[in-house]
Design a protein around this motif. Structure first.
Motif, PDB file in Angstrom:
ATOM      1  N   LEU A   1      -1.338   1.577   5.009  1.00  0.00           N
ATOM      2  CA  LEU A   1      -1.102   0.183   5.369  1.00  0.00           C
ATOM      3  C   LEU A   1       0.320  -0.288   5.096  1.00  0.00           C
ATOM      4  O   LEU A   1       0.709  -1.380   5.514  1.00  0.00           O
ATOM      5  CB  LEU A   1      -2.093  -0.721   4.624  1.00  0.00           C
ATOM      6  N   GLY A   2       1.080   0.500   4.366  1.00  0.00           N
ATOM      7  CA  GLY A   2       2.465   0.144   4.127  1.00  0.00           C
ATOM      8  C   GLY A   2       2.664  -0.946   3.105  1.00  0.00           C
ATOM      9  O   GLY A   2       3.701  -1.611   3.093  1.00  0.00           O
ATOM     10  N   ARG A   3       1.688  -1.148   2.234  1.00  0.00           N
ATOM     11  CA  ARG A   3       1.827  -2.123   1.151  1.00  0.00           C
ATOM     12  C   ARG A   3       0.866  -1.757   0.029  1.00  0.00           C
ATOM     13  O   ARG A   3      -0.143  -1.090   0.250  1.00  0.00           O
ATOM     14  CB  ARG A   3       1.555  -3.540   1.638  1.00  0.00           C
ATOM     15  N   THR A   4       1.211  -2.186  -1.177  1.00  0.00           N
ATOM     16  CA  THR A   4       0.420  -1.837  -2.349  1.00  0.00           C
ATOM     17  C   THR A   4      -0.784  -2.769  -2.466  1.00  0.00           C
ATOM     18  O   THR A   4      -0.626  -3.991  -2.533  1.00  0.00           O
ATOM     19  CB  THR A   4       1.266  -1.962  -3.628  1.00  0.00           C
ATOM     20  N   PRO A   5      -2.008  -2.232  -2.463  1.00  0.00           N
ATOM     21  CA  PRO A   5      -3.175  -3.099  -2.588  1.00  0.00           C
ATOM     22  C   PRO A   5      -3.375  -3.557  -4.027  1.00  0.00           C
ATOM     23  O   PRO A   5      -2.908  -2.916  -4.971  1.00  0.00           O
ATOM     24  CB  PRO A   5      -4.327  -2.192  -2.151  1.00  0.00           C
ATOM     25  N   LEU A   6      -4.074  -4.657  -4.198  1.00  0.00           N
ATOM     26  CA  LEU A   6      -4.579  -5.034  -5.515  1.00  0.00           C
ATOM     27  C   LEU A   6      -5.790  -4.158  -5.800  1.00  0.00           C
ATOM     28  O   LEU A   6      -6.719  -4.090  -4.989  1.00  0.00           O
ATOM     29  CB  LEU A   6      -4.987  -6.510  -5.521  1.00  0.00           C
ATOM     30  N   HIS A   7      -5.779  -3.476  -6.940  1.00  0.00           N
ATOM     31  CA  HIS A   7      -6.871  -2.566  -7.291  1.00  0.00           C
ATOM     32  C   HIS A   7      -7.516  -3.037  -8.583  1.00  0.00           C
ATOM     33  O   HIS A   7      -6.864  -3.096  -9.627  1.00  0.00           O
ATOM     34  CB  HIS A   7      -6.340  -1.140  -7.460  1.00  0.00           C
ATOM     35  N   ILE A   8      -8.777  -3.383  -8.519  1.00  0.00           N
ATOM     36  CA  ILE A   8      -9.587  -3.659  -9.712  1.00  0.00           C
ATOM     37  C   ILE A   8     -10.385  -2.390  -9.968  1.00  0.00           C
ATOM     38  O   ILE A   8     -11.265  -2.026  -9.185  1.00  0.00           O
ATOM     39  CB  ILE A   8     -10.496  -4.872  -9.496  1.00  0.00           C
ATOM     40  N   ALA A   9     -10.055  -1.701 -11.037  1.00  0.00           N
ATOM     41  CA  ALA A   9     -10.543  -0.338 -11.249  1.00  0.00           C
ATOM     42  C   ALA A   9     -11.900  -0.305 -11.938  1.00  0.00           C
ATOM     43  O   ALA A   9     -12.260  -1.209 -12.706  1.00  0.00           O
ATOM     44  CB  ALA A   9      -9.530   0.454 -12.061  1.00  0.00           C
ATOM     45  N   ALA A  10     -12.631   0.760 -11.669  1.00  0.00           N
ATOM     46  CA  ALA A  10     -13.908   1.046 -12.328  1.00  0.00           C
ATOM     47  C   ALA A  10     -13.866   2.465 -12.866  1.00  0.00           C
ATOM     48  O   ALA A  10     -13.023   3.282 -12.472  1.00  0.00           O
ATOM     49  CB  ALA A  10     -15.060   0.876 -11.347  1.00  0.00           C
ATOM     50  N   ASP A  11     -14.792   2.789 -13.727  1.00  0.00           N
ATOM     51  CA  ASP A  11     -14.836   4.105 -14.373  1.00  0.00           C
ATOM     52  C   ASP A  11     -15.749   5.033 -13.588  1.00  0.00           C
ATOM     53  O   ASP A  11     -16.804   5.459 -14.057  1.00  0.00           O
ATOM     54  CB  ASP A  11     -15.318   3.962 -15.819  1.00  0.00           C
ATOM     55  N   ARG A  12     -15.327   5.363 -12.362  1.00  0.00           N
ATOM     56  CA  ARG A  12     -16.103   6.261 -11.504  1.00  0.00           C
ATOM     57  C   ARG A  12     -15.175   6.770 -10.418  1.00  0.00           C
ATOM     58  O   ARG A  12     -14.190   6.109 -10.062  1.00  0.00           O
ATOM     59  CB  ARG A  12     -17.305   5.529 -10.887  1.00  0.00           C
ATOM     60  N   PRO A  13     -15.442   7.929  -9.836  1.00  0.00           N
ATOM     61  CA  PRO A  13     -14.644   8.385  -8.695  1.00  0.00           C
ATOM     62  C   PRO A  13     -15.022   7.608  -7.438  1.00  0.00           C
ATOM     63  O   PRO A  13     -16.065   6.954  -7.375  1.00  0.00           O
ATOM     64  CB  PRO A  13     -15.028   9.862  -8.563  1.00  0.00           C
TER      65      PRO A  13
END
Length: 249
Positions: free
Chosen positions: A154-166
Motif C-alpha cells: 500500500l505504500g504506507r505504514t499501517p497502524l498495527h495493534i499487535a496480539a500474541d499469535r501468528p
C-alpha cells in the motif's frame, strides 16, 4: 459509447439494486451524451475534477461521489465549485459506493485481497452484509511481518495493534469499516484489516486477542475503481486514465 448505455451496464454489472446505500449509485451529474474518455479516482474532489478537465474526460467514475445522506442539501461553497466545474465542461460524474466495495471481481475487497496474495478470498456468508471478507495466507507470518507486507503493497505504514499469535487467517473490509472487528473475531480469524480506526478499536482488539491493522481509507480503496475502469476499457474500448489523488487518511 452512449452515457445511458454505460449507466445501465454499470447498474447491472455492479448489481446496485442489491444495496441500501448512503449516496446514490450511478449517474450523479449529467454531462455529454457520448463517452469515449474516462477518468477514474477514489473521490470526486476538486483535484480529480481539475485533472479530468486537463485530460478532456467525458466522464469521471469514482467510489466516493456526491449527495451523501445527512449532508446539507444546498449547493454552495466547495460543492458548488465542484459541480460547476463538471457542468461547465460537460463532464458526467458516476459514483458507486457499497456496490464497488462488494463486487467479487473488481471490488475494493476483492482487489485488496489479490494485492496481498490472500488465498481463498471471499465474502463471509450472512455476515457483514457481504462486505466482510476472509482468506488465508499460504504460510503464517508474525504480526510485524504482515505489517511490513501491508506497507510494501500500500505504500504506507499501517497502524498495527499487535496480539500474541501468528497471522494466517484474516478478515478485512476496506474503508471506514473498523466496527466490523467484533464480527471478524466471531469468525475465528487471527487478524482484521480496515481502512480507518476508532478509539474503541484498540480496546476491542486487545481484549479479544486479535491483530488489527488500520491501513488507510484511501489506500485500501485505490484498487477497485482502477480495476473497474480497466474493465470498461477492455469491454468497450474506452480511453481510461486512473488518477490517484493521494490522501494520507
Amino acid at each position: 459509447m452512449e452515457r445511458s448505455t454505460l449507466d445501465q451496464y454499470l447498474a447491472d454489472f455492479l448489481q446496485i439494486s442489491r444495496f441500501k446505500d448512503y449516496a446514490p449509485n450511478g449517474l450523479q451529474v449529467e454531462g455529454r451524451d457520448e463517452i469515449n474518455t474516462l477518468v477514474t479516482g477514489v473521490t470526486a474532489c476538486q483535484a480529480l475534477i481539475d485533472r479530468a478537465i486537463e485530460l478532456n474526460a467525458d466522464a469521471i467514475l469514482v467510489h466516493h461521489g456526491f449527495f451523501w445522506k445527512n449532508e446539507p442539501d444546498v449547493i454552495v461553497g466547495m460543492k458548488q465549485r465542484r459541480i460547476k466545474a463538471l457542468l461547465n465542461h460537460d463532464i458526467n460524474l458516476f459514483g458507486y459506493h457499497l456496490p464497488l466495495d462488494a463486487h467479487v471481481v473488481v471490488g475494493n475487497n476483492a482487489t485488496l485481497g489479490r494485492r496481498l496474495g490472500i488465498l481463498d478470498a471471499e465474502a463471509f456468508e450472512n455476515v457483514g452484509d457481504g462486505l466482510l471478507w476472509s482468506g488465508t495466507l499460504d504460510a503464517s507470518l508474525s504480526g510485524a511481518a504482515f505489517s511490513s507486507l501491508l506497507e510494501r503493497v500500500l505504500g504506507r505504514t499501517p497502524l498495527h495493534i499487535a496480539a500474541d499469535r501468528p497471522v494466517q487467517r484474516l478478515a478485512w473490509c476496506t474503508g471506514g469499516a473498523q466496527d466490523y472487528i467484533d464480527l471478524a473475531v466471531s469468525q475465528g480469524v487471527d487478524a482484521f484489516i480496515s481502512g480507518e480506526v476508532s478509539e474503541r478499536t484498540f480496546h476491542s482488539a486487545k481484549e479479544q486477542g486479535i491483530h488489527y491493522f488500520a491501513a488507510g481509507h484511501h489506500a485500501t480503496e485505490r484498487y477497485g475503481i482502477e480495476a473497474l475502469g480497466e474493465h470498461l476499457r477492455r469491454e468497450f474500448g474506452l480511453t481510461h486514465h486512473f488518477v490517484d489523488i493521494d490522501n494520507p487518511v
